[in-house]
Motif scaffolding. Structure first.
Motif, PDB file in Angstrom:
ATOM      1  N   PRO A 223      43.659  23.157  23.975  1.00 39.52           N
ATOM      2  CA  PRO A 223      44.838  22.079  24.107  1.00 39.52           C
ATOM      3  C   PRO A 223      45.328  21.949  25.555  1.00 39.52           C
ATOM      4  O   PRO A 223      45.362  22.883  26.052  1.00 39.52           O
ATOM      5  N   ASP A 224      46.076  20.880  25.808  1.00 40.99           N
ATOM      6  CA  ASP A 224      46.715  20.822  26.903  1.00 40.99           C
ATOM      7  C   ASP A 224      47.934  21.981  27.158  1.00 40.99           C
ATOM      8  O   ASP A 224      48.106  22.193  28.410  1.00 40.99           O
ATOM      9  N   ASP A 225      48.536  22.221  26.300  1.00 36.22           N
ATOM     10  CA  ASP A 225      49.584  23.119  26.284  1.00 36.22           C
ATOM     11  C   ASP A 225      49.108  24.690  26.228  1.00 36.22           C
ATOM     12  O   ASP A 225      49.921  25.560  26.053  1.00 36.22           O
ATOM     13  N   ALA A 226      48.010  24.977  26.112  1.00 35.35           N
ATOM     14  CA  ALA A 226      47.311  26.209  26.018  1.00 35.35           C
ATOM     15  C   ALA A 226      47.755  27.044  27.257  1.00 35.35           C
ATOM     16  O   ALA A 226      47.813  26.605  28.373  1.00 35.35           O
ATOM     17  N   ARG A 227      48.290  28.159  27.215  1.00 37.47           N
ATOM     18  CA  ARG A 227      48.695  29.125  28.175  1.00 37.47           C
ATOM     19  C   ARG A 227      48.698  30.485  27.809  1.00 37.47           C
ATOM     20  O   ARG A 227      48.621  31.192  26.445  1.00 37.47           O
ATOM     21  N   ARG A 228      48.508  31.359  28.814  1.00 39.79           N
ATOM     22  CA  ARG A 228      48.694  32.740  28.692  1.00 39.79           C
ATOM     23  C   ARG A 228      49.503  33.419  29.678  1.00 39.79           C
ATOM     24  O   ARG A 228      49.957  32.903  30.917  1.00 39.79           O
ATOM     25  N   PRO A 229      50.145  34.393  29.435  1.00 38.27           N
ATOM     26  CA  PRO A 229      51.238  35.054  30.324  1.00 38.27           C
ATOM     27  C   PRO A 229      50.733  35.329  31.841  1.00 38.27           C
ATOM     28  O   PRO A 229      51.471  35.321  32.794  1.00 38.27           O
ATOM     29  N   ASP A 230      49.375  35.510  32.032  1.00 41.77           N
ATOM     30  CA  ASP A 230      48.578  35.867  33.159  1.00 41.77           C
ATOM     31  C   ASP A 230      48.370  34.569  34.075  1.00 41.77           C
ATOM     32  O   ASP A 230      47.737  34.555  34.955  1.00 41.77           O
ATOM     33  N   GLY A 231      48.241  33.452  33.053  1.00 41.96           N
ATOM     34  CA  GLY A 231      47.945  32.189  33.704  1.00 41.96           C
ATOM     35  C   GLY A 231      46.489  31.900  33.829  1.00 41.96           C
ATOM     36  O   GLY A 231      45.850  30.941  34.342  1.00 41.96           O
ATOM     37  N   ASP A 232      45.640  32.876  33.313  1.00 38.35           N
ATOM     38  CA  ASP A 232      44.161  32.764  33.142  1.00 38.35           C
ATOM     39  C   ASP A 232      43.700  32.609  31.962  1.00 38.35           C
ATOM     40  O   ASP A 232      43.440  33.272  30.817  1.00 38.35           O
ATOM     41  N   LEU A 233      42.989  31.167  31.833  1.00 38.57           N
ATOM     42  CA  LEU A 233      42.675  30.645  30.429  1.00 38.57           C
ATOM     43  C   LEU A 233      40.882  30.852  30.448  1.00 38.57           C
ATOM     44  O   LEU A 233      40.311  30.362  29.406  1.00 38.57           O
ATOM     45  N   THR A 234      40.684  31.296  31.645  1.00 39.44           N
ATOM     46  CA  THR A 234      39.061  31.726  31.503  1.00 39.44           C
ATOM     47  C   THR A 234      38.555  32.464  30.086  1.00 39.44           C
ATOM     48  O   THR A 234      39.336  33.586  30.003  1.00 39.44           O
ATOM     49  N   ASP A 235      37.677  31.970  29.456  1.00 39.22           N
ATOM     50  CA  ASP A 235      37.187  32.490  28.276  1.00 39.22           C
ATOM     51  C   ASP A 235      37.986  32.618  27.107  1.00 39.22           C
ATOM     52  O   ASP A 235      37.618  33.342  26.062  1.00 39.22           O
ATOM     53  N   ALA A 236      39.231  32.072  27.045  1.00 38.58           N
ATOM     54  CA  ALA A 236      40.243  32.152  25.883  1.00 38.58           C
ATOM     55  C   ALA A 236      39.926  31.028  25.107  1.00 38.58           C
ATOM     56  O   ALA A 236      39.052  30.034  25.543  1.00 38.58           O
ATOM     57  N   THR A 237      39.708  31.345  23.840  1.00 36.60           N
ATOM     58  CA  THR A 237      39.075  30.557  22.702  1.00 36.60           C
ATOM     59  C   THR A 237      39.859  30.574  21.460  1.00 36.60           C
ATOM     60  O   THR A 237      40.537  31.540  21.144  1.00 36.60           O
ATOM     61  N   PRO A 238      39.570  29.734  20.765  1.00 33.07           N
ATOM     62  CA  PRO A 238      40.403  29.477  19.273  1.00 33.07           C
ATOM     63  C   PRO A 238      39.738  30.261  18.080  1.00 33.07           C
ATOM     64  O   PRO A 238      40.288  30.491  17.146  1.00 33.07           O
ATOM     65  N   THR A 239      38.458  30.926  18.542  1.00 30.50           N
ATOM     66  CA  THR A 239      37.931  31.585  17.625  1.00 30.50           C
ATOM     67  C   THR A 239      37.769  33.243  18.133  1.00 30.50           C
ATOM     68  O   THR A 239      36.694  33.398  18.510  1.00 30.50           O
ATOM     69  N   ILE A 240      38.566  34.051  18.009  1.00 32.93           N
ATOM     70  CA  ILE A 240      38.527  35.244  18.794  1.00 32.93           C
ATOM     71  C   ILE A 240      38.294  36.297  17.872  1.00 32.93           C
ATOM     72  O   ILE A 240      37.676  37.429  18.564  1.00 32.93           O
ATOM     73  N   VAL A 241      37.678  36.187  16.607  1.00 36.20           N
ATOM     74  CA  VAL A 241      36.995  37.140  15.875  1.00 36.20           C
ATOM     75  C   VAL A 241      35.994  36.671  15.419  1.00 36.20           C
ATOM     76  O   VAL A 241      35.475  35.382  15.407  1.00 36.20           O
ATOM     77  N   ASP A 242      34.944  37.600  14.699  1.00 34.92           N
ATOM     78  CA  ASP A 242      33.572  37.332  14.190  1.00 34.92           C
ATOM     79  C   ASP A 242      33.717  37.140  12.703  1.00 34.92           C
ATOM     80  O   ASP A 242      34.222  37.847  12.107  1.00 34.92           O
ATOM     81  N   PRO A 243      33.485  35.853  12.310  1.00 34.56           N
ATOM     82  CA  PRO A 243      33.810  35.378  11.100  1.00 34.56           C
ATOM     83  C   PRO A 243      32.869  36.061  10.075  1.00 34.56           C
ATOM     84  O   PRO A 243      33.317  36.242   8.860  1.00 34.56           O
ATOM     85  N   GLU A 244      31.858  36.762  10.470  1.00 32.05           N
ATOM     86  CA  GLU A 244      30.928  37.533   9.828  1.00 32.05           C
ATOM     87  C   GLU A 244      31.548  38.701   9.186  1.00 32.05           C
ATOM     88  O   GLU A 244      30.992  39.365   8.116  1.00 32.05           O
ATOM     89  N   LEU A 245      32.620  39.285   9.786  1.00 31.66           N
ATOM     90  CA  LEU A 245      33.302  40.537   9.342  1.00 31.66           C
ATOM     91  C   LEU A 245      34.120  40.022   8.053  1.00 31.66           C
ATOM     92  O   LEU A 245      34.915  41.067   7.355  1.00 31.66           O
ATOM     93  N   PHE A 246      34.406  38.731   7.750  1.00 30.21           N
ATOM     94  CA  PHE A 246      35.517  38.550   6.700  1.00 30.21           C
ATOM     95  C   PHE A 246      34.878  37.879   5.221  1.00 30.21           C
ATOM     96  O   PHE A 246      35.096  37.266   4.659  1.00 30.21           O
ATOM     97  N   THR A 247      33.767  38.599   5.072  1.00 35.04           N
ATOM     98  CA  THR A 247      32.933  38.387   3.672  1.00 35.04           C
ATOM     99  C   THR A 247      33.732  38.864   2.639  1.00 35.04           C
ATOM    100  O   THR A 247      33.569  38.332   1.563  1.00 35.04           O
ATOM    101  N   GLU A 248      34.270  40.153   2.696  1.00 30.40           N
ATOM    102  CA  GLU A 248      35.147  40.614   1.673  1.00 30.40           C
ATOM    103  C   GLU A 248      36.638  41.209   2.409  1.00 30.40           C
ATOM    104  O   GLU A 248      36.582  42.175   2.764  1.00 30.40           O
TER     105      GLU A 248
END
Length: 222
Positions: free
Chosen positions: A146-171
């Protein structure tokens, strides 16, 4: 005429003076509660910051400013004893964070699934509606940052809305997230208490009493 006028002022002074002792009515403080929003892929078990009756237990945190906090969800009290339908959505959300802490950041320190720390990718902070403050853990509905996405270091390179592996969440029995809230300058140190919009009418009444009393005293001198 002057005597009657003085009497009226004296009565007004007394009324205002006693009103100054009435407890002030204040506006409701903003909701600075942080919670771990969660939904499984079947939408059977969800948590959105409010108590639910299906056994899901959320542990929230009251955000008072920069610092480290922990939020969690527990599915062991459900009929299944765990969430088994996979992961649909997860994020740390501060209910009115964008209003109370404009420009602040959420930085993830650890994500613990069923008692074990798991790896996660680069997160970012944003708001979905300009009111709440969030950092997505898993949100596959976001196609681009999104346009307001931000990080304290200002570097959004490789930032993602899916930071975990969903395959780990089966149980999922328990999920706990520890994060640090950073101020708009990227600092995690102490900060002043968030403004709550409290307006004290007692102060107004007290000032009114002082002004009225001074006026009566001045009239007596004449």
């Amino acid at each position: 005429m002057k005597k009657g006028f003085k009497t009226i002022l004296t009565v007004l002074f007394a009324a205002v003076f006693f009103m100054s002792f009435i407890p002030a009515r204040a506006e409701a403080a903003p909701d600075n509660t942080a919670y771990l929003a969660y939904a499984d892929s079947a939408w059977n078990y969800q948590y959105w910051g409010d108590p639910v009756e299906n056994g899901v237990v959320g542990t929230d945190a009251e955000i008072t400013g920069p610092g480290q906090y922990t939020v969690s969800v527990d599915f062991t009290g459900t009929a299944d004893g765990k969430a088994t339908a996979g992961l649909e959505f997860a994020a740390v959300i501060i209910a009115k964070g964008s209003e109370s802490f404009p420009g602040y950041f959420i930085q993830y320190d650890s994500i613990v699934l069923n008692g074990e720390a798991i790896e996660f990718a680069k997160n970012y902070t944003s708001s979905d509606d300009g009111v709440e403050l969030r950092s997505n853990i898993y949100n596959h509905w976001v196609g681009s940052l999104p346009d307001d996405a931000r990080r304290p270091d200002g570097d959004l390179t490789d930032a993602t809305p899916t930071i975990v592996d969903p395959e780990l969440f089966t149980e999922v029995e328990t999920l706990s997230v520890t994060f640090t809230v950073l101020d708009a300058d990227g600092n995690a140190g102490a900060s002043s208490t968030p403004k709550t919009g409290v307006a004290s009418m007692a102060l107004v009444y007290g000032l009114g009493a002082l002004i009225t009393g001074a006026y009566v005293f001045k009239k007596k001198e004449k």
